[in-house]
Design a protein around this motif. Sequence first.
Motif, PDB file in Angstrom:
ATOM      1  N   LEU A   1     -19.795 -33.568 -15.156  1.00  0.00           N
ATOM      2  CA  LEU A   1     -19.358 -32.367 -14.690  1.00  0.00           C
ATOM      3  C   LEU A   1     -17.959 -32.862 -13.394  1.00  0.00           C
ATOM      4  CD1 LEU A   1     -18.527 -29.840 -14.169  1.00  0.00           C
ATOM      5  CD2 LEU A   1     -20.423 -29.474 -12.688  1.00  0.00           C
ATOM      6  N   HIS A   2     -18.552 -33.947 -12.468  1.00  0.00           N
ATOM      7  CA  HIS A   2     -16.801 -34.227 -11.850  1.00  0.00           C
ATOM      8  C   HIS A   2     -16.228 -34.838 -12.280  1.00  0.00           C
ATOM      9  CE1 HIS A   2     -17.052 -35.552  -7.496  1.00  0.00           C
ATOM     10  NE2 HIS A   2     -15.980 -36.209  -7.814  1.00  0.00           N
ATOM     11  N   LYS A   3     -16.285 -35.684 -13.077  1.00  0.00           N
ATOM     12  CA  LYS A   3     -15.803 -36.803 -14.045  1.00  0.00           C
ATOM     13  C   LYS A   3     -14.986 -35.736 -14.690  1.00  0.00           C
ATOM     14  CE  LYS A   3     -18.334 -40.672 -13.801  1.00  0.00           C
ATOM     15  NZ  LYS A   3     -19.139 -40.566 -12.651  1.00  0.00           N
ATOM     16  N   SER A   4     -15.231 -34.870 -14.893  1.00  0.00           N
ATOM     17  CA  SER A   4     -14.563 -34.291 -16.131  1.00  0.00           C
ATOM     18  C   SER A   4     -13.229 -33.333 -15.501  1.00  0.00           C
ATOM     19  CB  SER A   4     -15.273 -32.511 -17.240  1.00  0.00           C
ATOM     20  OG  SER A   4     -16.059 -33.741 -17.826  1.00  0.00           O
ATOM     21  N   MET A   5     -13.633 -32.773 -14.062  1.00  0.00           N
ATOM     22  CA  MET A   5     -12.612 -31.882 -13.110  1.00  0.00           C
ATOM     23  C   MET A   5     -11.517 -32.741 -12.911  1.00  0.00           C
ATOM     24  SD  MET A   5     -14.959 -29.318 -11.678  1.00  0.00           S
ATOM     25  CE  MET A   5     -16.042 -30.829 -10.809  1.00  0.00           C
ATOM     26  N   ARG A   6     -12.076 -34.281 -12.549  1.00  0.00           N
ATOM     27  CA  ARG A   6     -11.008 -34.760 -11.589  1.00  0.00           C
ATOM     28  C   ARG A   6     -10.501 -35.970 -13.149  1.00  0.00           C
ATOM     29  NH1 ARG A   6     -14.087 -40.555 -10.175  1.00  0.00           N
ATOM     30  NH2 ARG A   6     -14.880 -38.293  -8.218  1.00  0.00           N
TER      31      ARG A   6
ATOM     32  N   ASN B   1     -12.532 -27.625 -20.526  1.00  0.00           N
ATOM     33  CA  ASN B   1     -13.642 -27.552 -21.430  1.00  0.00           C
ATOM     34  C   ASN B   1     -14.409 -28.313 -21.204  1.00  0.00           C
ATOM     35  OD1 ASN B   1     -12.115 -25.423 -23.522  1.00  0.00           O
ATOM     36  ND2 ASN B   1     -10.377 -27.214 -23.581  1.00  0.00           N
ATOM     37  N   ALA B   2     -13.924 -30.135 -21.273  1.00  0.00           N
ATOM     38  CA  ALA B   2     -15.305 -30.068 -20.586  1.00  0.00           C
ATOM     39  C   ALA B   2     -16.274 -29.756 -19.115  1.00  0.00           C
ATOM     40  CB  ALA B   2     -15.015 -31.827 -20.716  1.00  0.00           C
ATOM     41  N   SER B   3     -15.314 -29.336 -19.009  1.00  0.00           N
ATOM     42  CA  SER B   3     -15.972 -29.550 -17.603  1.00  0.00           C
ATOM     43  C   SER B   3     -16.874 -27.670 -18.063  1.00  0.00           C
ATOM     44  CB  SER B   3     -14.727 -29.003 -16.317  1.00  0.00           C
ATOM     45  OG  SER B   3     -14.037 -30.434 -16.118  1.00  0.00           O
ATOM     46  N   LEU B   4     -16.270 -26.793 -18.176  1.00  0.00           N
ATOM     47  CA  LEU B   4     -17.183 -25.473 -18.359  1.00  0.00           C
ATOM     48  C   LEU B   4     -18.564 -25.853 -19.503  1.00  0.00           C
ATOM     49  CD1 LEU B   4     -14.688 -22.979 -19.525  1.00  0.00           C
ATOM     50  CD2 LEU B   4     -15.792 -22.817 -17.378  1.00  0.00           C
ATOM     51  N   TYR B   5     -18.172 -26.946 -20.361  1.00  0.00           N
ATOM     52  CA  TYR B   5     -19.108 -27.610 -21.194  1.00  0.00           C
ATOM     53  C   TYR B   5     -20.723 -27.977 -20.159  1.00  0.00           C
ATOM     54  CZ  TYR B   5     -22.586 -30.032 -24.255  1.00  0.00           C
ATOM     55  OH  TYR B   5     -23.390 -30.705 -24.969  1.00  0.00           O
TER      56      TYR B   5
ATOM     57  N   LEU C   1     -10.114 -25.891 -10.653  1.00  0.00           N
ATOM     58  CA  LEU C   1     -10.074 -27.400  -9.925  1.00  0.00           C
ATOM     59  C   LEU C   1     -10.149 -28.110 -11.102  1.00  0.00           C
ATOM     60  CD1 LEU C   1     -14.208 -27.786  -7.378  1.00  0.00           C
ATOM     61  CD2 LEU C   1     -11.080 -26.844  -6.826  1.00  0.00           C
ATOM     62  N   ALA C   2     -10.593 -28.535 -11.982  1.00  0.00           N
ATOM     63  CA  ALA C   2      -9.642 -29.028 -13.431  1.00  0.00           C
ATOM     64  C   ALA C   2      -8.243 -29.000 -13.288  1.00  0.00           C
ATOM     65  CB  ALA C   2     -10.948 -28.919 -14.639  1.00  0.00           C
ATOM     66  N   ARG C   3      -7.902 -27.619 -13.323  1.00  0.00           N
ATOM     67  CA  ARG C   3      -6.417 -27.840 -13.340  1.00  0.00           C
ATOM     68  C   ARG C   3      -5.079 -27.856 -12.141  1.00  0.00           C
ATOM     69  NH1 ARG C   3      -5.786 -21.253 -16.181  1.00  0.00           N
ATOM     70  NH2 ARG C   3      -6.774 -22.100 -18.531  1.00  0.00           N
TER      71      ARG C   3
END
Length: 596
Positions: A437-442, A447-451, A515-517
């Motif tokens: 999750l942390h690396k997907s938001m970074r 989409n990966a963050s939500l998953y 945070l992802a955007r």
Amino acid sequence: MASEMASAPEAVQCPVCLKDFSSATINGHLDACLLKGGTDSGPSTTDESEPPLKKFRISAEAEPPTCGDSSAAGAPSSSVFSLFQTNKSKVSGAGERNGLFSSTQPVATAVNKGVKRNVSDEPGPGGTEDLKCQTSGFNGQTLKASGEVSPLTLMTSSKPLAEMLRPNTLEEYFGQNKVVGQQTLLRSLLDSQEIPSLILWGPPGCGKTTLAHIIASTSKKKGTARFVSLSATSASINDVREVIKQAQNELRLCKRKTIIFIDEIHRFNKSQQDTFLPHVECGTVTLIGATTENPSFQVNAALLSRCRVLVLEKLSVEAMGSILDRAVAKLGIRVLEQDPANPEQQDQSDGHEPKILIEQKALDTIAYFCDGDARAGLSSLQLAVQAQMTSSRPGPSGHAGSQDILVKEAHVKEGLQRAHILYDKAGEEHYNCISALHKSMRGSDENASLYWLGRMLEGGEEPLYVARRLVRFASEDVGMADPAALPQAVSAFQACHFIGMPECEVILAQCAVYLARAPKSVDVYKAYNNVKACLRTHKGPLPPVPLHLRNASTGLMKQLGYAKGYKYNPAFSGAVEQQYLPEDLQGTDFFTWTPS
């Protein structure tokens, strides 16, 4: 015994194969004959699956009654069992009823008195009826792989289907080709019976226990090792010491090694694990441990260095399909879409039982929904079949008719309710998912963050833990690029604290997408790390605070020069020339500084 042997006739009849042998060779023949018979039933038929000396002696009272002979109730179901009874009167009575012992029976009993042997699974006088009783009477015994299991046994058996259909050979072991494939090192070691100490690490239902039982079955058939199984959830330190003591005797007297299988080895504490160290080191025992936790954290480093860690992966959908296909074939259940192409799979019913059919879509659903857990998949299959057989039980007349029992995809989904999700809030998957999750938001992948957020929440993760990680991310990875990210994350934490699950899941999802955007900046994070490195690598005493930056709260402090020369910035209209760092660090820029 010497007097009995002296008065015995020349020919002594073997009670297993009924052949005649001389009194000098009968004991050696019994060893080979019983060993040959004992290897037919797989690894779990032997009493050595528990700590030794607890189940070696089989009494007539503990033996289940035979199926076919009511007069033999309370007596052993096979004449082979009666050979090792301690009560000689029961042995004699059983021999007279079974008609297997000739006048040489006392000699055979005397020769084998006190010898601890495994029980053979050869049918007794009752034929297949006796064999059925023996098959269903032993704890932990798997059904014979060579024969088909009637679906009706699902209704009466107390064992899970995964245990009844546990494979005994590597040819029936699916999904771990990287570990035990044809060209792997471990496969060649297993074939040559050079088994090293192993730690089997993998998720639940991936085949750790099954692989250990396959090793046990192979070792018993070839007579190269003795196999003892313990569970760390119930075994004590005294059980472990007793097994090791007997392993030492076995190696000294019989030149045979002992393989100890410890299920859930991570449940043993440090002192219990240390018990194995000297004996694994010198080769007295071969240790095979199974664990679902990371061995780096749960197994002692000293023991870990003496074992080879095998990582078993979660079973793929294809492997689950092969396991389910084998299960329905053993059960004699017809798969609808396969019958036209495979005429040999036509009705195998004997006319007294209704046919059981299952849709291919139902098997595919189980394979996809069980998340690589073979135990969960087979249990779902068993549950679906049990439910349909219960709903179509025969009426008061006792005749079920010829109506077929069809297991559909909807029946499987009803039993599963939802996909089986592998997640452990205190284990390996907990840290794996939060890292993802942390690396997907970074990486700004919303989409990966939500998953990964969904994987954690649906797996039962505490929402406040996720919210705290989002607050940290807002400062560490977004930072000054979007100063509003931190208030956004703090607000999400407070909202989760107010309303809890499941209503707070959308709040966490909103924060994760924000945070992802958001633009990313790690300047503050890196600069503060440089400050820590500067403090930790400084040689000598740390420099004092400059006098003009100190607070002069007393007259003495003013006399000592505290706050002397300090320029109060609001009193000046422009920039103020003033030093704020210690003299040794003048001109240092921690945003670009690198430690020497």
